[in-house]
Motif scaffolding. Structure first.
Motif, PDB file in Angstrom:
ATOM      1  N   GLN A 194      -8.517   4.845  -5.611  1.00 17.32           N
ATOM      2  CA  GLN A 194      -9.882   5.334  -5.360  1.00 17.32           C
ATOM      3  C   GLN A 194     -10.003   5.989  -3.988  1.00 17.32           C
ATOM      4  O   GLN A 194     -10.787   6.909  -3.808  1.00 17.32           O
ATOM      5  N   GLU A 195      -9.166   5.538  -3.052  1.00 17.49           N
ATOM      6  CA  GLU A 195      -9.173   6.170  -1.734  1.00 17.49           C
ATOM      7  C   GLU A 195      -8.520   7.549  -1.755  1.00 17.49           C
ATOM      8  O   GLU A 195      -8.935   8.461  -1.052  1.00 17.49           O
ATOM      9  N   ILE A 196      -7.464   7.668  -2.588  1.00 18.84           N
ATOM     10  CA  ILE A 196      -6.693   8.912  -2.606  1.00 18.84           C
ATOM     11  C   ILE A 196      -7.355   9.992  -3.465  1.00 18.84           C
ATOM     12  O   ILE A 196      -7.272  11.179  -3.161  1.00 18.84           O
ATOM     13  N   GLU A 220       0.765   4.275  -2.614  1.00 19.13           N
ATOM     14  CA  GLU A 220       0.357   5.615  -2.172  1.00 19.13           C
ATOM     15  C   GLU A 220       1.363   6.684  -2.578  1.00 19.13           C
ATOM     16  O   GLU A 220       1.005   7.721  -3.115  1.00 19.13           O
ATOM     17  N   PRO A 262     -10.237  11.430  -3.897  1.00 12.14           N
ATOM     18  CA  PRO A 262     -11.018  12.553  -3.336  1.00 12.14           C
ATOM     19  C   PRO A 262     -10.164  13.660  -2.715  1.00 12.14           C
ATOM     20  O   PRO A 262     -10.621  14.795  -2.593  1.00 12.14           O
ATOM     21  N   TYR A 267      -9.529   5.551 -14.769  1.00 13.35           N
ATOM     22  CA  TYR A 267      -8.861   4.262 -14.606  1.00 13.35           C
ATOM     23  C   TYR A 267      -8.920   3.529 -15.925  1.00 13.35           C
ATOM     24  O   TYR A 267      -9.949   3.516 -16.593  1.00 13.35           O
ATOM     25  N   ARG A 302       0.832  -1.203   0.000  1.00 13.74           N
ATOM     26  CA  ARG A 302       0.000   0.000   0.000  1.00 13.74           C
ATOM     27  C   ARG A 302       0.869   1.257   0.000  1.00 13.74           C
ATOM     28  O   ARG A 302       0.624   2.198  -0.748  1.00 13.74           O
ATOM     29  N   ARG A 323      -5.766  -0.045  -7.645  1.00 17.26           N
ATOM     30  CA  ARG A 323      -7.007   0.662  -7.933  1.00 17.26           C
ATOM     31  C   ARG A 323      -7.728   1.067  -6.644  1.00 17.26           C
ATOM     32  O   ARG A 323      -8.260   2.158  -6.533  1.00 17.26           O
ATOM     33  N   LYS A 324      -7.685   0.157  -5.680  1.00 18.25           N
ATOM     34  CA  LYS A 324      -8.337   0.458  -4.401  1.00 18.25           C
ATOM     35  C   LYS A 324      -7.688   1.682  -3.749  1.00 18.25           C
ATOM     36  O   LYS A 324      -8.369   2.616  -3.325  1.00 18.25           O
ATOM     37  N   VAL A 325      -6.365   1.660  -3.697  1.00 18.08           N
ATOM     38  CA  VAL A 325      -5.648   2.781  -3.080  1.00 18.08           C
ATOM     39  C   VAL A 325      -5.904   4.070  -3.869  1.00 18.08           C
ATOM     40  O   VAL A 325      -6.133   5.138  -3.291  1.00 18.08           O
ATOM     41  N   HIS A 376       0.735   9.949  -5.050  1.00 17.48           N
ATOM     42  CA  HIS A 376       0.869  11.350  -4.640  1.00 17.48           C
ATOM     43  C   HIS A 376       1.808  12.098  -5.590  1.00 17.48           C
ATOM     44  O   HIS A 376       1.556  13.248  -5.954  1.00 17.48           O
TER      45      HIS A 376
END
Ligand code: IPM
Ligand code: MN
Length: 354
Positions: A202-204, A165, A206, A215, A161, A198-200, A169
């Protein structure tokens, strides 16, 4: 600013284009009053031949001493067709990336108007294409657990993760400074590692409401890049996908010899062409030095010295307009210029302009 630069010419055409990069760096520093000190170090096949290690400790120390590394290329055919070779030049490049923590590889794909006819794609498709691929550089299959048996072999495409991440960034940072469009490229319909990406993402996403995020599966992205390259602004992807997509991207501009890159992360950043060592051209004075020279522009820009970068880009464009070009991009019956002459012309241009 005072610059300490580690120069790693490496193999093949590396030493020839390296000279051009150093000359340009020196000329720009003189012009803008920066002090610059160089230390040369060995890597790749050259270092294997000399000390049996493609990224010797001494070279690593020179990189740590420096503010930036000007890298050229590694690779030698005597290793390419020998799957049994235990030590390979490319391992030196991978060791450098890993040891310097260079997790973000920035590969801009730009077109030059006067070279559009060299692109294998039609002018109306490539004209104005301008995007950046952010390639994760210290994870994935390149560095995951491996097995190399006689009857079975594997490379593990592992990502944490945290690795995902930090590169996201970085990518959002670039998107914010550009056209605010980020495409996350993965293969989440098949690969577990991609689903983490993709999960990470989608979290970032916003946290960057000013950037439009989309994507795309990597196979689709490969197609879209040649069908409609202008769609892309910034794309971010894992190590192996990024390796493949950026070779594809380099063709858009008409010559692999044109595209520079920057690798950044935890320690000293590295600036290098995206092309390889082209051993067949070694010593022939025919390799295009522009990717190396443009990587010096990226070096200055990394340190926020934007005028310095702009002057180099202006000089490169002027050389193209004046048909001061290496053979692979020269116009029919145009004058013959070698690596050295193109480099000297550009250095001279820099000395005469500000
Ligand atoms: C690149 C190169 C390297 C890579 C090789 C030389 C190890 O192809 O920088 O794209 O695969 O990363
Ligand atoms: Mn590659």
């Amino acid at each position: 600013m005072d610059f300490k630069i580690a120069v790693l010419p490496g193999d093949g055409i590396g030493p020839e284009i390296s000279v051009c990069g150093v000359e340009v760096m020196t000329a720009v520093c003189e012009k803008y009053g920066h002090k610059v000190e160089y230390r040369h170090a060995i890597c790749g096949a050259d270092a294997i031949d000399k000390v049996g290690n493609p990224f010797p400790e001494e070279t690593y120390q020179t990189c740590l001493w420096a503010d930036a590394v000007l890298f050229s290329a590694v690779g030698d055919p005597k290793f390419d067709n020998n799957p049994n070779a235990k030590i390979r030049p490319e391992q030196g490049l991978l060791a450098m990336r890993k040891q310097l923590g260079l997790y973000a590889n920035i590969r801009p794909v730009e077109t030059f108007d006067c070279l559009l006819h060299h692109s294998p794609l039609r002018r109306e498709i490539v004209e104005g294409a301008d995007f950046v691929c952010i390639r994760e550089l210290t994870g994935g299959m390149y560095f995951g657990e491996k097995l190399e048996g006689n009857d079975r072999a594997y490379d593990t495409n592992a990502y944490t993760r945290e690795e995902v991440e930090r590169i996201l960034h970085t990518a959002y940072g670039y998107a914010r400074r550009r056209r605010k469009h980020l495409t996350v490229v993965d293969k989440a319909n098949v690969l577990a590692s991609s689903r983490l990406w993709r999960k990470v993402a989608q979290e970032i996403a916003p946290a960057y409401p000013d950037v439009e995020t989309d994507y795309m599966y990597v196979d689709n992205a490969a197609m879209r890049m040649i069908q409609d390259p202008r769609f892309f602004d910034v794309m971010v992807t894992e190590n192996t996908f990024g390796d493949i997509l950026t070779d594809e991207g380099s063709v858009i501009s008409g010559s692999m010899g044109l595209l520079p890159s920057a690798s950044t992360g935890e320690k000293t950043p590295v600036f290098e062409p995206i092309h390889g060592s082209w051993p067949q051209a070694k010593g022939k004075n025919i390799a295009n030095p522009l990717a190396q020279i443009l990587s010096v522009a990226m070096l200055f820009e990394y340190f926020d010295l934007l005028d310095e970068g702009r002057l180099i880009r202006e000089a490169v464009n002027a050389s193209l307009d004046a048909n001061v070009r290496t053979p692979e991009i020269q116009i029919p019956d145009g004058p013959a210029y070698g690596t050295k002459e193109v480099g000297e012309w550009i250095t001279d241009y820099i000395r005469r302009h500000a």
